[in-house]
Scaffold this motif. Structure first.
Motif, PDB file in Angstrom:
ATOM      1  N   ILE A  69       2.710  -0.529   2.633  1.00 51.97           N
ATOM      2  CA  ILE A  69       2.974   0.600   3.658  1.00 51.97           C
ATOM      3  C   ILE A  69       2.569  -0.103   4.811  1.00 51.97           C
ATOM      4  O   ILE A  69       3.331   0.295   5.694  1.00 51.97           O
ATOM      5  CB  ILE A  69       2.351   1.892   3.144  1.00 51.97           C
ATOM      6  CG1 ILE A  69       3.050   2.337   1.620  1.00 51.97           C
ATOM      7  CG2 ILE A  69       2.743   2.832   4.075  1.00 51.97           C
ATOM      8  CD1 ILE A  69       4.500   2.548   1.552  1.00 51.97           C
ATOM      9  N   VAL A  70       1.476  -0.429   4.991  1.00 52.52           N
ATOM     10  CA  VAL A  70       0.817  -1.004   6.217  1.00 52.52           C
ATOM     11  C   VAL A  70       1.783  -1.847   6.844  1.00 52.52           C
ATOM     12  O   VAL A  70       2.142  -1.897   7.953  1.00 52.52           O
ATOM     13  CB  VAL A  70      -0.714  -1.257   5.956  1.00 52.52           C
ATOM     14  CG1 VAL A  70      -1.026  -1.930   7.497  1.00 52.52           C
ATOM     15  CG2 VAL A  70      -1.337  -0.195   5.678  1.00 52.52           C
ATOM     16  N   VAL A  92      -9.879  -5.435   4.365  1.00 53.40           N
ATOM     17  CA  VAL A  92      -9.395  -6.813   4.388  1.00 53.40           C
ATOM     18  C   VAL A  92      -7.791  -6.796   4.274  1.00 53.40           C
ATOM     19  O   VAL A  92      -7.149  -7.354   4.943  1.00 53.40           O
ATOM     20  CB  VAL A  92      -9.828  -7.735   3.329  1.00 53.40           C
ATOM     21  CG1 VAL A  92      -9.213  -8.877   3.130  1.00 53.40           C
ATOM     22  CG2 VAL A  92     -11.489  -7.837   3.767  1.00 53.40           C
ATOM     23  N   VAL A  93      -7.508  -6.075   3.102  1.00 53.05           N
ATOM     24  CA  VAL A  93      -5.765  -5.884   2.789  1.00 53.05           C
ATOM     25  C   VAL A  93      -5.103  -5.402   3.933  1.00 53.05           C
ATOM     26  O   VAL A  93      -3.920  -5.897   4.274  1.00 53.05           O
ATOM     27  CB  VAL A  93      -5.334  -5.524   1.488  1.00 53.05           C
ATOM     28  CG1 VAL A  93      -6.385  -6.217   0.492  1.00 53.05           C
ATOM     29  CG2 VAL A  93      -5.747  -4.046   1.368  1.00 53.05           C
ATOM     30  N   ILE A  94      -5.805  -4.408   4.645  1.00 57.83           N
ATOM     31  CA  ILE A  94      -4.882  -3.784   5.717  1.00 57.83           C
ATOM     32  C   ILE A  94      -4.987  -4.732   6.911  1.00 57.83           C
ATOM     33  O   ILE A  94      -3.930  -4.785   7.576  1.00 57.83           O
ATOM     34  CB  ILE A  94      -5.581  -2.322   6.217  1.00 57.83           C
ATOM     35  CG1 ILE A  94      -5.457  -1.141   4.988  1.00 57.83           C
ATOM     36  CG2 ILE A  94      -5.185  -1.889   7.350  1.00 57.83           C
ATOM     37  CD1 ILE A  94      -6.270  -0.252   5.117  1.00 57.83           C
ATOM     38  N   GLY A  95      -6.160  -5.240   7.064  1.00 56.60           N
ATOM     39  CA  GLY A  95      -6.182  -6.239   8.079  1.00 56.60           C
ATOM     40  C   GLY A  95      -5.067  -7.605   8.020  1.00 56.60           C
ATOM     41  O   GLY A  95      -4.389  -7.917   9.117  1.00 56.60           O
ATOM     42  N   VAL A  96      -5.092  -7.796   6.839  1.00 51.39           N
ATOM     43  CA  VAL A  96      -3.980  -9.128   6.536  1.00 51.39           C
ATOM     44  C   VAL A  96      -2.734  -8.646   6.913  1.00 51.39           C
ATOM     45  O   VAL A  96      -1.899  -9.340   7.419  1.00 51.39           O
ATOM     46  CB  VAL A  96      -4.432  -9.591   5.189  1.00 51.39           C
ATOM     47  CG1 VAL A  96      -3.228 -10.656   4.920  1.00 51.39           C
ATOM     48  CG2 VAL A  96      -5.641 -10.327   5.001  1.00 51.39           C
ATOM     49  N   SER A  97      -2.574  -7.671   6.450  1.00 45.71           N
ATOM     50  CA  SER A  97      -0.717  -6.968   6.518  1.00 45.71           C
ATOM     51  C   SER A  97      -0.705  -6.659   7.879  1.00 45.71           C
ATOM     52  O   SER A  97       0.325  -6.848   8.636  1.00 45.71           O
ATOM     53  CB  SER A  97      -0.695  -5.832   5.845  1.00 45.71           C
ATOM     54  OG  SER A  97      -1.205  -5.935   4.265  1.00 45.71           O
TER      55      SER A  97
END
Length: 200
Positions: A54-55, A99-104
């Motif tokens: 989603i992000v 981390v997963v939000i930042g990578v996305s």
């Protein structure tokens, strides 16, 4: 060619699909091969994949609009402070969520000023640091377990060592700390939380 003032196709579709595959590949390495082997939490695997998807799509879509940096950061800060009211997230899970939000965000918002070498380098660096800390630098992880304890005579302060010894004998764990919660004198039970290192 348009339908209701919206183009039916745009060249950015290919960019989106390529970035999506790139993002999904790196997220799979982080979630499935770094996070999951150490935590075994399938529910968070599902959560991380869906939130990152989603992000990524939200960032890629909003990139076409003229948003100032303050509004963009405020928008994604909402995701960074997510907490489930009925099931609080542990600090480690919150870190992986960030981390997963930042990578996305990195993979979706990169523009012509950032080369693919830099994008790949950023992703590889994040994965390298995660593996290094998770596998080699990580300290002992303390975990907790909730127990309904029936021998309430042992919850007295003077019987603390007896309580700890009894719980260690019953659970087979080396206990670091014991917290006494709610006590029910009608049922002769007490809610006890024990803390122990994961490798024990």
């Amino acid at each position: 060619m348009e339908f209701l003032d919206i183009p039916l196709f745009d060249d950015d579709f290919f960019k989106m699909m390529f970035r999506f595959i790139l993002n999904f590949t790196f997220l799979t390495i982080i979630i499935r091969f770094v996070y999951y082997p150490s935590s075994k939490r399938k529910d968070y695997v599902f959560t991380y994949y869906l939130i990152s998807l989603i992000v990524f799509l939200l960032c890629f879509t909003l990139k076409k609009y003229n948003l100032d940096i303050g509004m963009a950061l405020g928008l994604f800060a909402i995701f960074g402070i997510i907490r489930y009211r009925t099931d609080p997230i542990d600090i480690k899970e919150m870190t992986y969520l960030f981390v997963v939000i930042g990578v996305s965000v990195i993979n979706s918002l990169a523009n012509k000023k950032m080369s693919y070498a830099e994008i790949l380098g950023a992703n590889v660096l994040i994965i390298f640091i995660l593996i290094l800390i998770e596998r080699y630098w990580a300290l002992k992880q303390e975990e907790s377990k909730f127990i309904v304890y029936e021998n309430i005579e042992n919850i007295k302060p003077e019987n603390h060592e007896i309580l700890k010894s009894d719980l260690e004998h019953r659970t087979g764990l080396t206990i670091n700390k014991v917290n006494i919660g709610k006590v029910d004198f009608l049922k002769d039970t007490a809610e006890v939380t024990i803390f122990y290192f994961k490798n024990n």
